[in-house]
Design a protein around this motif. Structure first.
Motif, short mmCIF file in Angstrom:
data_model
loop_
_atom_site.label_atom_id
_atom_site.label_comp_id
_atom_site.label_asym_id
_atom_site.label_seq_id
_atom_site.Cartn_x
_atom_site.Cartn_y
_atom_site.Cartn_z
N ASN A 123 -82.21 13.24 -72.56
CA ASN A 123 -81.82 13.10 -73.95
C ASN A 123 -80.39 12.57 -74.03
N GLU A 124 -80.13 11.72 -74.99
CA GLU A 124 -78.80 11.12 -75.17
C GLU A 124 -77.72 12.17 -75.34
N LYS A 125 -78.03 13.27 -76.00
CA LYS A 125 -77.04 14.32 -76.24
C LYS A 125 -76.64 15.05 -74.95
N SER A 126 -77.50 15.01 -73.94
CA SER A 126 -77.21 15.68 -72.67
C SER A 126 -76.33 14.85 -71.75
N ILE A 127 -76.22 13.56 -72.01
CA ILE A 127 -75.43 12.70 -71.13
C ILE A 127 -73.96 12.85 -71.49
N LYS A 128 -73.19 13.25 -70.50
CA LYS A 128 -71.76 13.50 -70.72
C LYS A 128 -70.89 12.32 -70.31
N THR A 129 -71.20 11.70 -69.20
CA THR A 129 -70.39 10.56 -68.74
C THR A 129 -71.28 9.48 -68.15
N ILE A 130 -70.78 8.26 -68.23
CA ILE A 130 -71.41 7.11 -67.57
C ILE A 130 -70.34 6.53 -66.66
N ILE A 148 -73.89 5.61 -62.71
CA ILE A 148 -74.20 7.03 -62.67
C ILE A 148 -74.14 7.61 -64.07
N PHE A 149 -75.24 8.20 -64.50
CA PHE A 149 -75.32 8.89 -65.78
C PHE A 149 -75.33 10.38 -65.47
N LEU A 150 -74.25 11.06 -65.81
CA LEU A 150 -74.13 12.49 -65.53
C LEU A 150 -74.54 13.27 -66.78
N SER A 151 -75.43 14.23 -66.57
CA SER A 151 -75.92 15.02 -67.70
C SER A 151 -75.72 16.50 -67.42
#
Length: 182
Positions: A123-130, A148-151
């Motif tokens: 979910n987009e809301k769970s992604i904190k950093t790219i 890297i998509f960090l969630s």
């Protein structure tokens, strides 16, 4: 072409079309592995191994006084076939892996071989950093990197790392705009 339930060569096109219909063309980003992956992980090993095979076949053909060519070739094909099968798996990995970014989610398709497919949706809301990661000279020379998509809080491993991405900074910026993370 759909060979098995897990192996559909049109899945990228179908998924992108569905996402574009739902979110609009400017709100969907799809990217895959770069040509650097193909060159380093498929093409070069194929050329190197084929040259080694041909050289060894010629060597043994010479050792056996130019006799037994067909058995020598068959033995080498039998012995080296696992490596060529491995390269076919790498090619499937190259052609079938992709990531789709939409305003609501990030979807990673990871096809390994004919029978294994893993689809991870965050979910987009769970992604904190790219994050963009570049390691090594070749990544820098050919404008490649890892995205890297960090969630947090997902049942996944906590991140999605997509290796060998061309122009990762631009893709990172586009993904951030689409997901409103800029």
């Amino acid at each position: 072409m759909k060979l098995f339930s897990n192996f559909d060569t049109n899945i990228r096109k179908k998924t992108v079309n569905i996402s574009v219909q739902q979110y609009g063309e400017g709100n969907v980003l799809c990217f895959e592995k770069s040509l650097l992956y193909w060159f380093l992980k498929i093409f070069l090993p194929l050329i190197q191994f084929t040259l080694l095979d041909v050289s060894l076949i010629r060597f043994f053909y010479y050792i056996f006084d130019y006799q037994y060519l067909v058995p020598i070739i068959l033995i080498f094909l039998l012995v080296t076939s696992p490596f060529y099968i491995y390269l076919v798996g790498r090619y499937i990995d190259y052609k079938m892996d992709f990531v789709i970014v939409t305003p609501d989610s990030l979807i990673e398709y990871n096809q390994t071989g004919l029978f294994n497919k893993k689809v991870v949706t965050i979910n987009e809301k769970s992604i904190k950093t790219i994050t963009v990661e570049r390691k090594g000279l070749l990544y820098s020379i050919f404008n490649n990197g890892n995205l890297i998509f960090l969630s947090e809080g997902d049942e996944t491993r906590g991140d999605i790392t997509f290796f060998y991405v061309y122009n990762p900074e631009e893709l990172r910026n586009q993904a951030a705009i689409i997901m409103h993370k800029d």
